[in-house]
Design an enzyme around this catalytic site. Structure first.
Site, PDB file in Angstrom:
ATOM      1  N   SER A 270       0.860  -1.189   0.000  1.00  0.00           N
ATOM      2  CA  SER A 270       0.000   0.000   0.000  1.00  0.00           C
ATOM      3  C   SER A 270       0.892   1.233   0.000  1.00  0.00           C
ATOM      4  O   SER A 270       2.052   1.162   0.391  1.00  0.00           O
ATOM      5  CB  SER A 270      -0.867   0.041   1.258  1.00  0.00           C
ATOM      6  OG  SER A 270      -0.048   0.257   2.396  1.00  0.00           O
ATOM      7  N   ASP A 271       0.358   2.365  -0.431  1.00  0.00           N
ATOM      8  CA  ASP A 271       1.085   3.601  -0.175  1.00  0.00           C
ATOM      9  C   ASP A 271       0.995   3.868   1.324  1.00  0.00           C
ATOM     10  O   ASP A 271       0.197   3.260   2.049  1.00  0.00           O
ATOM     11  CB  ASP A 271       0.526   4.758  -1.010  1.00  0.00           C
ATOM     12  CG  ASP A 271       1.588   5.846  -1.211  1.00  0.00           C
ATOM     13  OD1 ASP A 271       2.555   5.885  -0.439  1.00  0.00           O
ATOM     14  OD2 ASP A 271       1.433   6.661  -2.141  1.00  0.00           O
ATOM     15  N   TRP A 272       1.811   4.784   1.797  1.00  0.00           N
ATOM     16  CA  TRP A 272       1.953   5.043   3.233  1.00  0.00           C
ATOM     17  C   TRP A 272       0.601   5.472   3.841  1.00  0.00           C
ATOM     18  O   TRP A 272       0.092   6.542   3.525  1.00  0.00           O
ATOM     19  CB  TRP A 272       2.992   6.144   3.436  1.00  0.00           C
ATOM     20  CG  TRP A 272       3.374   6.450   4.842  1.00  0.00           C
ATOM     21  CD1 TRP A 272       2.539   6.767   5.875  1.00  0.00           C
ATOM     22  CD2 TRP A 272       4.696   6.499   5.380  1.00  0.00           C
ATOM     23  NE1 TRP A 272       3.261   7.001   7.009  1.00  0.00           N
ATOM     24  CE2 TRP A 272       4.600   6.845   6.737  1.00  0.00           C
ATOM     25  CE3 TRP A 272       5.970   6.283   4.832  1.00  0.00           C
ATOM     26  CZ2 TRP A 272       5.710   6.994   7.562  1.00  0.00           C
ATOM     27  CZ3 TRP A 272       7.074   6.443   5.659  1.00  0.00           C
ATOM     28  CH2 TRP A 272       6.933   6.785   7.015  1.00  0.00           C
TER      29      TRP A 272
END
Ligand code: BGC
Length: 708
Positions: A270-272
């Site tokens: 996932s992105d942050w």
């Protein structure tokens, strides 16, 4: 490709506890543990960490980051390998986006080089430097096509074209990963931000996107498809939603398209914080629900927000998540760890590299990335020209490196004043605001935008030049000297209101460690410019969005970009200031008539692999040796879905000595002429096509081709 490691992964998993498995799905950053390292050591020892991101904040691209700490990483890895029950090594990742110690042009600029072989070489260098600092995984390449230069992250991507984006994707992935992920020169790449993040409305970061399936498949997915075909091991799910479904919680995107249609078999990170953001977006009730929705969608590794580690165990117990879903995610991560040889070699792989060779490559790429937008003959400057240099970016070092420079050293970066003065044999004066200055022949203005106006969460509402710079330009013009503008930028600026004041404009971008040297060499003609615009340059900010590969519409349109009696504005020219694929040289290239080896071909023949051959003779009729990017565009004249007025289908960057001519051959096959329908299936329809070959997207005189 990675699934061939499945039997080994399953063997490792056979006696793993549920908690150990969930630990593999957890990526952390070290920063929250700075004052409680014992807690971190314990977590790793218990198998609670699958990966560590070497970034200290959620927007690492513009926040100052700590330096890499090889000893610490080694210590922590030792705990994972020697003290945790299963001994599974963690994978260290960092945003090594367009350089590590040596910084190369921002990705938008390197796309302007249209030279993917050079890009691949440079990204191989980047891998070597990253490896040397314990980094085994990078969150690059960023492949978000973008039609809105207000978006600060346009700097990080390949621009507006799917083919150029795809070629850059392949080059970056091959550069980072090499032929074998186990090699001492390879790091794992990550294609991001999957999917549609670059279409954020109004250029505001993290904003919503509304994307039709046709646009998704034909504009946005191709670069990701190319990355997957090149063997990219990981993909990052983006923050945005598409038509109301967040990608990070969207099975359609993470599973049906990515795995089903693109055949990706690495893992998805996932992105942050993108998992916990499912709650903020109103898509999940709470963090537990976030974890549930993300794992159902097909998200494997959870970056930093802990939703997985806190909730997946409970979700499995309550049967809301199947144990098999966890196994699938873990096995994908283990397959990549196995493929990269992390088990055999979990520690820092120190590789010797030659810094000066890397800087030389950075120079070559910067040379080819810069775009000469205007030149009335003032350039190249003679070495003995008397020069007066002014402008806010003459002494700036950091800006030249661009956004997402975590490890490049601005102090070691030459500024433009130094580079220009070093080469000038005439009188050289510098006066930032043009307060002083004797009678120089030429005024060179170092203009543009700070790197802080680009990158993540750094969008602007207005892409005009700042007022103070406009005043400076007018002041320079009023002195009656010839005026050369060198623009250091991370996006295309709207320059219509200042263009007329310049005799020449060089768009130097934020081109990394060697920006200053390349710009100065180009001004003096030691390097002949060859960059081409990877995005359309609007005249005015209010013309956004403007991009070349728009579809036709009902009102007749003879000219391109919609100027003419229809689609235009009452208050000004609606054409761009500089079209896609445009860029001048010091020499001149002449194109002969394009030719095609057959006027007709059957769909059957194309399906069976037959290709149409096209050719054009290009001559260097100017006074310099130089490089030209010969571009081939098509138009599918009639189709069941309206096709773009032009689509780039191939290009070749060639070198011609002055006076030299070369025949350039292209071929078009089944995979080049068709398009993706709403269901994501590729189709090629019979009918008429026009093929254009030239030096930018406005090239004329098409060759006709009929698919029977
Ligand atoms: C960015 C990503 C980046 C990640 C890790 C996010 O905020 O959107 O591009 O890779 O942070 O630093």
């Amino acid at each position: 490709m990675f699934s061939k490691y499945l039997p080994q992964a399953e063997k490792i998993m056979s006696d793993m506890t549920l908690n150990e498995k969930i630990g593999q799905l957890n990526q952390i950053t070290i920063t929250p543990y700075t004052d409680k390292m014992d807690e971190l050591r314990e977590l790793i020892k218990n198998g609670g960490v699958g990966s560590i991101i070497l970034a200290s904040s959620a927007t690492a691209g513009n926040d100052p980051q700590g330096h890499v700490n090889i000893e610490l990483y080694k210590d922590l890895q030792k705990i994972a390998v020697e003290q945790s029950r299963k001994g599974i090594p963690m994978i260290y990742g960092r945003d090594v986006i367009h350089g590590h110690r040596t910084v190369y042009p921002i990705p938008l600029a390197s796309a302007a080089s249209f030279n993917e072989r050079l890009v691949e070489k440079c990204y191989k260098n980047i891998a070597a430097e990253a490896l040397n600092d314990s980094i085994r995984w990078t969150f690059s390449p960023m492949l978000d096509l973008c039609h809105d230069p207000r978006w600060g992250r346009i700097a990080e991507g390949p621009g507006e074209d799917p083919l150029l984006g795809s070629r850059m994707a392949t080059a970056c992935v091959k550069g980072f990963q090499g032929d074998d992920l186990k090699a001492d020169t390879s790091i794992v790449a990550c294609a991001k931000h999957y999917l549609g993040y670059g279409a954020s409305e109004s250029g505001r970061d993290y904003f919503r996107t509304e994307i039709s399936d046709g646009t998704l498949y034909n504009y946005i997915i191709p670069a990701f498809r190319a990355a997957v075909d090149a063997g990219v091991a990981t993909v990052m799910s983006s923050f945005n939603d598409i038509n109301g479904t967040p990608v990070t919680g969207g099975k359609k995107y993470l599973t049906d398209i990515l795995r089903g249609k693109l055949n990706f078999d690495g893992f998805v990170v996932s992105d942050w914080g993108a998992v916990e953001q499912l709650e903020h977006a109103g898509f999940a009730e709470d963090r537990r629900d976030c974890a549930k929705k993300a794992i159902h969608a097909g998200l494997d590794l959870n970056m930093c927000d802990k939703c997985y580690i806190e909730n997946l165990g409970d979700l499995v117990k309550s049967c809301e998540v199947k144990a098999a879903e966890i196994d699938t995610a873990v096995s994908r991560i283990l397959c990549v760890k196995l493929a990269m040889g992390l088990f055999e070699n979990p520690y820092c792989k120190r590789t010797e590299y030659d810094e000066s060779a890397h800087l030389a490559d950075a120079k070559l790429l910067a040379d080819e990335s810069m775009v000469l937008l205007k030149n009335n003959g003032v350039l190249p400057l003679k070495k003995d020209t008397d020069i007066l240099l002014a402008g806010p970016f003459a002494e700036d070092r950091r800006t030249l490196l661009g956004t997402w420079t975590l490890d490049g050293d601005a102090e070691k970066t030459q500024n433009f004043k130094e580079a220009l003065s070093e080469r000038a044999n005439g009188r050289f004066e510098y006066s930032a605001a043009l307060e002083s200055g004797a009678n120089s022949d030429v005024i060179v203005l170092a203009l543009g935008e700070s790197y802080t106006k680009t990158g993540e969460n750094h969008s602007v509402s207005d892409i005009s030049l700042e007022d103070s710079q406009i005043e400076l330009i007018k002041k320079a013009r009023a002195k009656g000297r010839r005026v050369v503008g060198v623009f250091f930028c991370g996006r295309p600026l709207a320059l219509e209101n200042v263009e007329e004041y310049f005799d020449a404009i060089l768009y130097a971008w934020h081109s990394g460690s060697k920006t200053a040297a390349s710009a100065a060499d180009i001004l003096f003609g030691d390097v002949v410019p060859s960059g081409k615009t990877p995005v359309t340059f609007p005249r005015k900010p209010t013309h956004i969005p403007i991009y070349y590969n728009v579809t036709s519409s009902g009102r007749p349109c003879n000219s391109y970009y919609g100027e003419g009696p229809f689609y235009s504005y009452l208050d000004g020219d609606s054409s761009p200031l500089y079209p896609f694929g445009y860029g001048l040289s010091y020499t001149a290239f002449e194109y002969g008539k394009s030719e095609c080896d057959c006027a007709e071909i059957s769909l059957e023949e194309l399906k069976n692999g037959k290709k149409v051959q096209l050719s054009v003779t290009v001559s260097n009729v100017g006074d310099f040796d130089g490089k030209e990017t010969v571009q081939l565009y098509i138009k599918d004249v009639v189709a069941s879905v309206i096709r773009p007025l032009r689509e780039l289908k191939d290009y070749k960057k060639i070198f011609l000595k002055k006076g030299e001519s070369k025949r350039i051959d292209f071929c078009l096959g089944y995979g080049d002429l068709g398009f993706y329908g709403e269901d994501g299936e590729y189709l090629l329809e019979k009918g008429k096509f026009e093929v254009f070959i030239g030096g930018n997207c406005l090239c004329g005189d098409p060759v006709e081709l009929v698919v029977k």
